[in-house]
Scaffold this motif. Structure first.
Motif, short mmCIF file in Angstrom:
data_model
loop_
_atom_site.label_atom_id
_atom_site.label_comp_id
_atom_site.label_asym_id
_atom_site.label_seq_id
_atom_site.Cartn_x
_atom_site.Cartn_y
_atom_site.Cartn_z
N ALA A 110 -53.87 46.19 36.99
CA ALA A 110 -54.12 47.10 38.10
C ALA A 110 -53.21 48.31 38.00
CB ALA A 110 -53.88 46.38 39.43
N LYS A 167 -54.94 35.06 41.70
CA LYS A 167 -55.37 35.94 40.60
C LYS A 167 -55.01 37.41 40.85
CE LYS A 167 -60.18 37.01 41.72
NZ LYS A 167 -61.53 36.97 41.19
N ASP A 168 -54.37 37.70 41.97
CA ASP A 168 -53.90 39.07 42.26
C ASP A 168 -52.55 39.35 41.61
OD1 ASP A 168 -56.17 39.71 43.74
OD2 ASP A 168 -55.30 39.01 45.62
N GLY A 170 -51.92 40.58 38.76
CA GLY A 170 -51.91 41.89 38.10
C GLY A 170 -51.55 42.99 39.10
N ARG A 171 -52.06 42.89 40.32
CA ARG A 171 -51.71 43.83 41.38
C ARG A 171 -50.22 43.72 41.71
NH1 ARG A 171 -56.58 42.70 45.72
NH2 ARG A 171 -58.31 43.41 44.41
N ASP A 222 -57.97 48.11 40.83
CA ASP A 222 -58.06 47.03 39.85
C ASP A 222 -58.53 47.68 38.55
OD1 ASP A 222 -57.26 44.78 41.35
OD2 ASP A 222 -59.24 44.67 42.30
N TRP A 266 -53.75 42.82 49.80
CA TRP A 266 -54.03 43.09 48.39
C TRP A 266 -53.65 41.90 47.51
CZ3 TRP A 266 -50.98 48.28 47.54
CH2 TRP A 266 -51.54 49.29 48.32
N SER A 313 -57.22 42.43 33.32
CA SER A 313 -57.16 41.92 34.69
C SER A 313 -55.98 42.54 35.44
CB SER A 313 -57.05 40.40 34.68
OG SER A 313 -55.87 39.99 34.01
N PHE A 324 -54.47 51.03 45.51
CA PHE A 324 -54.49 50.38 44.21
C PHE A 324 -55.87 50.52 43.58
CE2 PHE A 324 -56.31 47.11 46.83
CZ PHE A 324 -57.21 46.47 46.00
N ARG A 379 -46.05 37.68 42.47
CA ARG A 379 -46.90 37.87 43.65
C ARG A 379 -46.14 37.48 44.92
NH1 ARG A 379 -50.71 35.25 46.84
NH2 ARG A 379 -50.17 33.26 45.90
#
Length: 168
Positions: A16, A143-144, A146-147, A30, A138, A14, A28, A125
């Protein structure tokens, strides 16, 4: 013209890959996955295609990557730890195949750099949103993370490179 392209990578399923072009967010990916029987795994071919596209958008830029170093934790099951390590291996292999130098960042070290040790996953985040408001689209969902981790890893890579240049 971009002089430096730094990729930050959270290598989990999950996770990036995030690009910083001269210190600013520039795209980016994913983490691409594919099914291998009943298991999901990093899709190495799709990852290479995505990294090539990021690199092609910045011709002539010096490119490097900062990949989070993964390891098994006592609470991980053997299969889970093995699969996580396999994902990391695919990421590193993609960089090797593309001739892109990378360094590994120990989670406790890069998180300490940003004051994130002992914080929950969403703290990264939130920090990324403050540091890079142009990347807010982004990072809208919890759940972002990982980014966000990948973005901060790229920033950490830039900071380390700047420290090395200053010492030279």
């Amino acid at each position: 013209m971009t002089l430096r392209l730094t990729l930050g990578v959270d290598p989990g399923l999950s996770g990036a890959v995030v690009a910083l072009a001269d210190g600013e967010p520039a795209g980016f990916i994913d983490m691409p996955t594919r099914q291998a029987g009943k298991w999901a795994e990093v899709d190495g071919r799709a990852l290479i295609v995505g990294i090539r596209e990021l690199r092609a958008a910045h011709p002539g830029a010096y490119i490097s990557a900062m990949v989070e170093k993964v390891g098994a934790r006592p609470t991980d099951g053997g299969t889970s730890a093995f699969r996580f390590g396999e994902s990391s291996g695919r990421v590193k292999c993609a960089f090797e195949a593309l001739g892109i130098p990378y360094e590994l960042a120990i989670p406790a070290v890069w998180k300490r750099h940003f004051g994130l040790l002992g914080q929950d996953k969403d703290a990264a985040r939130q920090l990324a949103l403050v540091r890079f408001p142009t990347a807010a689209h982004w990072l809208q969902r919890k759940k972002d993370n990982g980014r966000a981790d990948a973005l901060l890893l790229a920033l950490y890579g830039d900071a380390i490179a700047g420290t090395e240049r200053a010492a030279a």
